[in-house]
Design an enzyme around this catalytic site. Sequence first.
Site, mmCIF file in Angstrom:
data_model
loop_
_atom_site.group_PDB
_atom_site.id
_atom_site.type_symbol
_atom_site.label_atom_id
_atom_site.label_comp_id
_atom_site.label_asym_id
_atom_site.label_seq_id
_atom_site.Cartn_x
_atom_site.Cartn_y
_atom_site.Cartn_z
ATOM 1 N N ASP A 19 0.798 -1.223 0.000
ATOM 2 C CA ASP A 19 0.000 0.000 0.000
ATOM 3 C C ASP A 19 0.830 1.272 0.000
ATOM 4 O O ASP A 19 1.994 1.276 0.416
ATOM 5 C CB ASP A 19 -0.900 0.027 1.238
ATOM 6 C CG ASP A 19 -2.124 -0.852 1.114
ATOM 7 O OD1 ASP A 19 -2.124 -1.736 0.241
ATOM 8 O OD2 ASP A 19 -3.069 -0.660 1.901
ATOM 9 N N HIS A 29 -6.157 3.169 -4.160
ATOM 10 C CA HIS A 29 -6.066 3.411 -2.708
ATOM 11 C C HIS A 29 -6.445 4.856 -2.376
ATOM 12 O O HIS A 29 -5.987 5.401 -1.373
ATOM 13 C CB HIS A 29 -4.659 3.103 -2.217
ATOM 14 C CG HIS A 29 -4.545 2.871 -0.736
ATOM 15 N ND1 HIS A 29 -5.540 2.307 0.027
ATOM 16 C CD2 HIS A 29 -3.520 3.125 0.137
ATOM 17 C CE1 HIS A 29 -5.155 2.221 1.282
ATOM 18 N NE2 HIS A 29 -3.932 2.719 1.371
ATOM 19 N N HIS A 32 -5.307 9.523 0.345
ATOM 20 C CA HIS A 32 -5.269 8.714 1.565
ATOM 21 C C HIS A 32 -5.972 9.396 2.733
ATOM 22 O O HIS A 32 -5.450 9.449 3.859
ATOM 23 C CB HIS A 32 -3.812 8.389 1.937
ATOM 24 C CG HIS A 32 -3.666 7.129 2.736
ATOM 25 N ND1 HIS A 32 -3.802 7.099 4.114
ATOM 26 C CD2 HIS A 32 -3.390 5.848 2.375
ATOM 27 C CE1 HIS A 32 -3.615 5.875 4.560
ATOM 28 N NE2 HIS A 32 -3.365 5.085 3.511
ATOM 29 N N HIS A 57 3.289 -2.429 3.384
ATOM 30 C CA HIS A 57 3.440 -1.081 2.822
ATOM 31 C C HIS A 57 4.814 -0.948 2.179
ATOM 32 O O HIS A 57 5.814 -1.378 2.758
ATOM 33 C CB HIS A 57 3.269 -0.023 3.915
ATOM 34 C CG HIS A 57 1.906 -0.017 4.539
ATOM 35 N ND1 HIS A 57 1.522 -0.915 5.511
ATOM 36 C CD2 HIS A 57 0.819 0.774 4.298
ATOM 37 C CE1 HIS A 57 0.272 -0.680 5.861
ATOM 38 N NE2 HIS A 57 -0.179 0.332 5.141
#
Length: 315
Positions: A116, A167, A171, A271
């Site tokens: 991510d 995503h 964010h 991540h």
Amino acid sequence: MQRRIAVIAALVMVALAACGSPSEPSAGGTLPIPSPAPAVTPTAAPTPTFAEPSSSPTPTPTPVPPTASPAKPKPTAGKPISCTGKIAQTKPAASGTGPGGSLVKTGSPAVALTFDDGPDPVNTPKILDALQQCGVKATFCVVGFRARDNPGLIARIAAEGHTLCNHSWQHLFDLAKRDDAYIRKDLENTNKMILRAAPPGARVAYFRAPGGNFTAKLVKIASDLGMKSIYWHVDPRDWESAKFGKGTAMVNHIIAAVERDVRPGSIVLSHDNGKPDTIVAYRTLLPWLKARFTLIALPDAPDPPPSPAPATPLP
């Protein structure tokens, strides 16, 4: 005879004069008294120094007794990874559903690795290199503005057979609380930026909410845009350095957490953006995982339409 005695007596007198004490004055005057030698103060000898010869052999290190729980060695960043061998495992399959009806499992015994918050110009190429060395495909959930700023990495992700996942644009952890129009625009703009950089024919088939903060509304909007919503089954919390530390401490934590929690069918959260310890951990995890599971990128092709029910024969 008397003359001989006189000569002998004279010789005796001369001999006695020559044997006199040197401390007594001579007929010519006083004997010089020698000056005392000057006192010498002793000084400590300087400590010798030894310059190490340039061609000296490498000294043998003193062995250190092993501790009760030795830390795992940190893998060498540039050393190629060997992902060979198979080891049977008997863990039960992953189960459950994520918030808002999001997915936590692949739907098969295969395990999906997801990364991510990228693309990251430093760390994303490193994890792509490691995946390539092991012949593993993964899923990258990318942030819209970072896709805009690093189009070459989006192109590489897609070209190397990995799956692209939306995503969100920037964010926002509270994205699900925004109005429908805002959410739709956010996801659409992210998809446009991803597809602008990706090779022709690429798709964005998945969406992951920032922080995993899914709601039924967010899942529904993503579905309307052609994306499945994915949560996770394994979260090693590689972002929580305040609790698990950095460097070797975090690397060992990530390795232990994934090895402990992964199951057949797990979706594993990790991540790449700003997380160098995660990249180091996966140099150990990739061989371990590949020996025990089939590792896949989440399929980016749309689900096939359901097969029609068999026709009921006429009576």
